[in-house]
Design an enzyme around this catalytic site. Sequence first.
Site, PDB file in Angstrom:
ATOM      1  N   PRO A 200      -6.052  -1.715  -5.027  1.00  0.00           N
ATOM      2  CA  PRO A 200      -5.406  -2.930  -4.811  1.00  0.00           C
ATOM      3  C   PRO A 200      -5.317  -3.524  -3.463  1.00  0.00           C
ATOM      4  O   PRO A 200      -5.688  -2.670  -2.408  1.00  0.00           O
ATOM      5  CB  PRO A 200      -3.876  -2.519  -5.311  1.00  0.00           C
ATOM      6  CG  PRO A 200      -4.249  -1.216  -6.144  1.00  0.00           C
ATOM      7  CD  PRO A 200      -5.412  -0.596  -5.375  1.00  0.00           C
ATOM      8  N   GLY A 202      -4.209  -4.142   0.342  1.00  0.00           N
ATOM      9  CA  GLY A 202      -3.288  -3.502   1.233  1.00  0.00           C
ATOM     10  C   GLY A 202      -3.197  -2.011   1.427  1.00  0.00           C
ATOM     11  O   GLY A 202      -2.224  -1.407   1.879  1.00  0.00           O
ATOM     12  N   THR A 203      -4.054  -1.337   0.560  1.00  0.00           N
ATOM     13  CA  THR A 203      -3.958  -0.043   0.582  1.00  0.00           C
ATOM     14  C   THR A 203      -4.945   0.538   1.413  1.00  0.00           C
ATOM     15  O   THR A 203      -4.958   2.003   1.591  1.00  0.00           O
ATOM     16  CB  THR A 203      -4.551   0.650  -1.009  1.00  0.00           C
ATOM     17  OG1 THR A 203      -5.970  -0.061  -1.337  1.00  0.00           O
ATOM     18  CG2 THR A 203      -3.508   0.236  -2.057  1.00  0.00           C
ATOM     19  N   GLY A 204      -5.667   0.013   2.310  1.00  0.00           N
ATOM     20  CA  GLY A 204      -6.210   0.625   3.588  1.00  0.00           C
ATOM     21  C   GLY A 204      -7.843   0.653   3.429  1.00  0.00           C
ATOM     22  O   GLY A 204      -8.372   1.690   3.873  1.00  0.00           O
ATOM     23  N   LYS A 205      -8.348  -0.061   2.600  1.00  0.00           N
ATOM     24  CA  LYS A 205      -9.820   0.135   2.318  1.00  0.00           C
ATOM     25  C   LYS A 205     -10.483  -0.372   3.470  1.00  0.00           C
ATOM     26  O   LYS A 205     -11.711   0.469   4.056  1.00  0.00           O
ATOM     27  CB  LYS A 205     -10.512  -0.698   1.136  1.00  0.00           C
ATOM     28  CG  LYS A 205      -9.592  -0.359   0.065  1.00  0.00           C
ATOM     29  CD  LYS A 205     -10.077  -1.445  -1.230  1.00  0.00           C
ATOM     30  CE  LYS A 205      -9.528  -2.975  -1.280  1.00  0.00           C
ATOM     31  NZ  LYS A 205      -8.229  -3.048  -1.283  1.00  0.00           N
ATOM     32  N   GLU A 423      26.309  -8.112 -12.039  1.00  0.00           N
ATOM     33  CA  GLU A 423      25.794  -6.985 -11.347  1.00  0.00           C
ATOM     34  C   GLU A 423      26.212  -5.760 -11.741  1.00  0.00           C
ATOM     35  O   GLU A 423      25.512  -4.569 -11.914  1.00  0.00           O
ATOM     36  CB  GLU A 423      25.697  -7.331  -9.913  1.00  0.00           C
ATOM     37  CG  GLU A 423      25.187  -8.574  -9.655  1.00  0.00           C
ATOM     38  CD  GLU A 423      23.423  -8.669  -9.849  1.00  0.00           C
ATOM     39  OE1 GLU A 423      23.030  -7.387  -9.808  1.00  0.00           O
ATOM     40  OE2 GLU A 423      22.930  -9.680 -10.165  1.00  0.00           O
ATOM     41  N   ASP A 499      16.335 -11.815 -16.339  1.00  0.00           N
ATOM     42  CA  ASP A 499      16.530 -10.491 -16.818  1.00  0.00           C
ATOM     43  C   ASP A 499      15.842 -10.622 -18.293  1.00  0.00           C
ATOM     44  O   ASP A 499      15.205  -9.539 -18.853  1.00  0.00           O
ATOM     45  CB  ASP A 499      17.950 -10.227 -17.128  1.00  0.00           C
ATOM     46  CG  ASP A 499      18.617  -9.619 -15.529  1.00  0.00           C
ATOM     47  OD1 ASP A 499      17.620  -9.356 -14.614  1.00  0.00           O
ATOM     48  OD2 ASP A 499      19.518  -9.978 -15.503  1.00  0.00           O
TER      49      ASP A 499
END
Length: 608
Positions: A200, A202-205, A423, A499
């Site tokens: 995905p 942003g995972t550091g590839k 809530e 919801d």
Amino acid sequence: MPIDRKQTWNAAYWILAALALVWAQELFRGAMQIEPVPYSEFEHALAEGRISEVTITERSITGRLKSPDGRKTTLVANRVEPDLAARLEKYNVPYTRVVESTLLRDLLSWVVPALVFFGLWFFVIRRMADRSGGLGGFMSIGKSRAKVYVETDTGVTFADVAGVDEARQELEEVVDFLKHPKEYGRLGAHIPRGVLLVGPPGTGKTLLAKAVAGEAGVPFFSISGSEFVEMFVGVGAARVRDLFEQARAKAPAIIFIDELDALGRARGAFGGYGGHDEKEQTLNQLLAEMDGFDTSAGLIILAATNRPEILDPALLRAGRFDRQVLVDRPDKRGRTDILRVHVRKVALDPAVKLDDVAALTPGFSGADLANLVNEAAIAATRRKAERVAMADFTAAVERIVAGLERRNRLLGERERRIVAYHEMGHALVALALPGSDPVHKVSIIPRGIGALGYTIQRPSEDRYLLTRDALECKLAVLLAGRAAELVVFEQTSTGAADDLAKATDLAREMVMRHGMEPALGPVTFEPPRSLLLDAPADWVQPRPPVAEQTQQRIDDAIRALLSSALERAGHVLRTNRTVLEQGASDLLQHETLDEGALQQLQAQLKQA
């Protein structure tokens, strides 16, 4: 924009040569021209009968002398109007006509426009070449834009990579290949030709690729897949050839192609939606280059993509990208390691436990965690603190997940009560049902675009499998806000719209994809996941054929799941109405309840 001095000097030489040619031509014309005499002298010679023949042009009059006068054989004078000459002759004074030189004006009339046109043409061509080829000249349009890094330039090693231990181990072996090729060739093994990093965003590839170059100490050629393809046909293929030629000249080296899906999309994926275009030519050239280079030279191709399902199968076969390394979102331990890397340059409070921060961030990627640390540092700076505390991390998580606080959005008293009960309904049902994720915080402070309040749950551990019971509890928690409104106010509001959408999607997944409805049997009615995520907007994926009666039973099953979850949440809230009233009162008073206050409410639930 870079300036090509060689091309600039060549243009200057041509301009100087043109000016010299004009100057030499003017000198030659002046040398061949006879010096004119005053027109009055010409008239006197004509009157004395010394001229035998006269030649008239637009500006001058030439008379051939009957007998040479010294070296002169002809007399040349600038023409004067006859009437004016007759008048001047009366005064017995010499007179002549001076013809002004228009050389400079003539030169400027055609040289300056030519120079302006050439300058504009040169500027436009240079801009086009710079955008297309990137190396400063129009003829370099097919050159590669790859940025070359060496070990000191990347500034990244495996010490800067955390949370992806399996991927790191795979790439450490690649580095060892580059450093000791003979050791691996001892038993006949050869270096992998290509390694595809999949995961995905942003995972550091990209970070992993730079770490490989930094550890191996070899030239690092980095280029994006989109930079290969331009509007000129054949440019992409030429850039691929140029890139591999540069890399072979500097081998051992690493070629890193980021966003490979922009270049390597499956050929002929949509039939009538495209044919043999520029992208396919570029892809064909890449396939040919990956087949042709010698692995013994120490040239490795790294590529990264977050859409492997759309890549051409020819790219993924053995012999091209031999290894596919998954760079997935980190688990809790991985998130802790990543946070440890990012807080090195942050003044951290000793009381902060990175394990607790990691527990607050399920599903966060490495880039998300880097942003989290930065937001926490900004929050600590904003409150003039000396160190970053746990409260800053909590505020950063809330800002990223729920959005920015909007305290200027003033709600009426009735609306605040509805939001508070809504809530608190989420929180109490989550606290009461077994197996639900623990509630970390509840607030009625508006955040983001449309959230009038929020409830944050913190999973106790990472989950990869969910049972039907766990999903039914999740449905009950999602619908608990609407149930609280029904219990207290006996009517519903628009606050539960999000919801309801999430609960409906979850119930549909349970019935149609996971086969969790016993009456329908272990059958999936959901269409298979699209292998082509970039399909055209008008391309509709066909659904599996479903009988009308079966579709009705599917709709009934989804409705039954949602109704059961709503009834279950309502039963919990009616049973614990006193705790609900107490929790809503505390929420209206303090606006936010933290984990400690929620634990007290949970203790009251157990006593009830």
